[in-house]
Design a protein around this motif. Structure first.
Motif, mmCIF file in Angstrom:
data_model
loop_
_atom_site.group_PDB
_atom_site.id
_atom_site.type_symbol
_atom_site.label_atom_id
_atom_site.label_comp_id
_atom_site.label_asym_id
_atom_site.label_seq_id
_atom_site.Cartn_x
_atom_site.Cartn_y
_atom_site.Cartn_z
ATOM 1 N N THR A 10 22.950 43.008 27.278
ATOM 2 C CA THR A 10 23.822 43.346 28.391
ATOM 3 C C THR A 10 25.255 42.959 28.040
ATOM 4 N N PRO A 11 26.230 43.632 28.630
ATOM 5 C CA PRO A 11 27.626 43.275 28.333
ATOM 6 C C PRO A 11 27.895 41.806 28.634
ATOM 7 N N ALA A 12 28.678 41.177 27.785
ATOM 8 C CA ALA A 12 29.037 39.769 27.985
ATOM 9 C C ALA A 12 29.940 39.631 29.204
ATOM 10 N N THR A 13 29.720 38.590 29.989
ATOM 11 C CA THR A 13 30.565 38.306 31.148
ATOM 12 C C THR A 13 31.791 37.545 30.671
ATOM 13 N N PRO A 14 32.977 38.031 31.004
ATOM 14 C CA PRO A 14 34.189 37.311 30.590
ATOM 15 C C PRO A 14 34.242 35.937 31.249
ATOM 16 N N PRO A 15 34.916 34.983 30.612
ATOM 17 C CA PRO A 15 35.088 33.670 31.237
ATOM 18 C C PRO A 15 36.021 33.783 32.438
ATOM 19 N N ARG A 51 37.909 36.774 34.106
ATOM 20 C CA ARG A 51 37.378 37.239 35.392
ATOM 21 C C ARG A 51 37.930 36.410 36.549
ATOM 22 N N LEU A 52 38.349 37.126 37.607
ATOM 23 C CA LEU A 52 38.699 36.510 38.891
ATOM 24 C C LEU A 52 37.643 36.933 39.902
ATOM 25 N N VAL A 92 36.525 40.754 39.352
ATOM 26 C CA VAL A 92 37.628 41.545 38.813
ATOM 27 C C VAL A 92 37.875 41.079 37.387
ATOM 28 N N ASP A 93 37.507 41.916 36.426
ATOM 29 C CA ASP A 93 37.719 41.596 35.019
ATOM 30 C C ASP A 93 39.088 42.105 34.607
ATOM 31 N N LEU A 94 39.938 41.191 34.170
ATOM 32 C CA LEU A 94 41.317 41.527 33.800
ATOM 33 C C LEU A 94 41.485 41.509 32.289
ATOM 34 N N LYS A 95 41.752 42.664 31.727
ATOM 35 C CA LYS A 95 42.130 42.723 30.317
ATOM 36 C C LYS A 95 43.563 42.217 30.208
ATOM 37 N N PRO A 96 43.995 41.814 29.027
ATOM 38 C CA PRO A 96 45.390 41.388 28.871
ATOM 39 C C PRO A 96 46.349 42.447 29.427
ATOM 40 N N GLY A 97 47.283 42.004 30.251
ATOM 41 C CA GLY A 97 48.272 42.906 30.838
ATOM 42 C C GLY A 97 47.862 43.494 32.179
ATOM 43 N N PHE A 156 40.336 38.316 45.812
ATOM 44 C CA PHE A 156 40.879 39.079 44.685
ATOM 45 C C PHE A 156 40.284 40.483 44.684
ATOM 46 N N VAL A 157 41.136 41.469 44.460
ATOM 47 C CA VAL A 157 40.702 42.859 44.279
ATOM 48 C C VAL A 157 41.492 43.449 43.110
#
Length: 167
Positions: A10-15, A51-52, A92-97, A156-157
């Motif tokens: 499964t996809p890894a969950t971001p920290p 992730r938030l 909410v997974d935030l990529k850089p930027g 957060f959204v």
């Protein structure tokens, strides 16, 4: 790394995002029918996805940093937050930027329920922190002219409006 997976395929969950990898600013707010609304913007300035989830923690403070009152966490307020019928804050997974937001709202002017107008008029900053991260960010704020101590913050959204599904 795109397409990264955990050991189960499964996809890894971001920290969880940390305060030191976010830039926190005020978005474009406004007032209508006695309601003040400001989206808080959380931009990932780091180099990895994070992730938030849940709610930012907000405390109104005087110029010396002494907390006067804290924001009440609500899934939605009169101006935004989660969609009607939804009460679970999204991850909410935030990529850089990328940016997520949380709507911050209060009635102004209003009758204070618990604090004197003088105490509320002494608010000069809002201290913002994350539930799973040390540290905080402080934004300047002046609510003179308001007697509302009903400061609310929505979860957060994704995006910059503070409203689920709205950019």
């Amino acid at each position: 790394m795109p397409g990264a997976t955990g050991t189960s395929g499964t996809p890894a969950t971001p920290p969880s995002c940390q305060m030191n990898q976010l830039s926190v600013t005020e978005g474009h707010g406004g007032a209508a029918s006695g309601l003040e609304v400001v989206p808080l913007l959380f931009r990932n300035t780091g180099t990895t996805t994070c992730r938030l989830q849940g709610y930012p923690e907000l405390a109104a403070a005087d110029s010396s940093g002494k907390q006067i009152f804290s924001a009440r966490q609500t899934p939605r307020g009169p101006a935004g937050g989660l969609a009607a019928g939804d009460s679970t804050p999204p991850a909410v997974d935030l990529k850089p930027g990328q940016t997520a937001s949380a709507l911050w709202e209060w009635e102004a002017p209003a009758t204070s329920k618990n604090l004197s107008c003088a105490a509320i008029g002494s608010v000069r900053q809002v201290q913002i922190s994350l539930p799973a991260s040390p540290g905080q960010t402080t934004l300047s704020w002046n609510i003179s002219g308001s007697c509302s101590d009903d400061l609310q913050v929505n979860p957060f959204v994704p995006g910059t409006t503070g409203r689920q599904g709205g950019n």
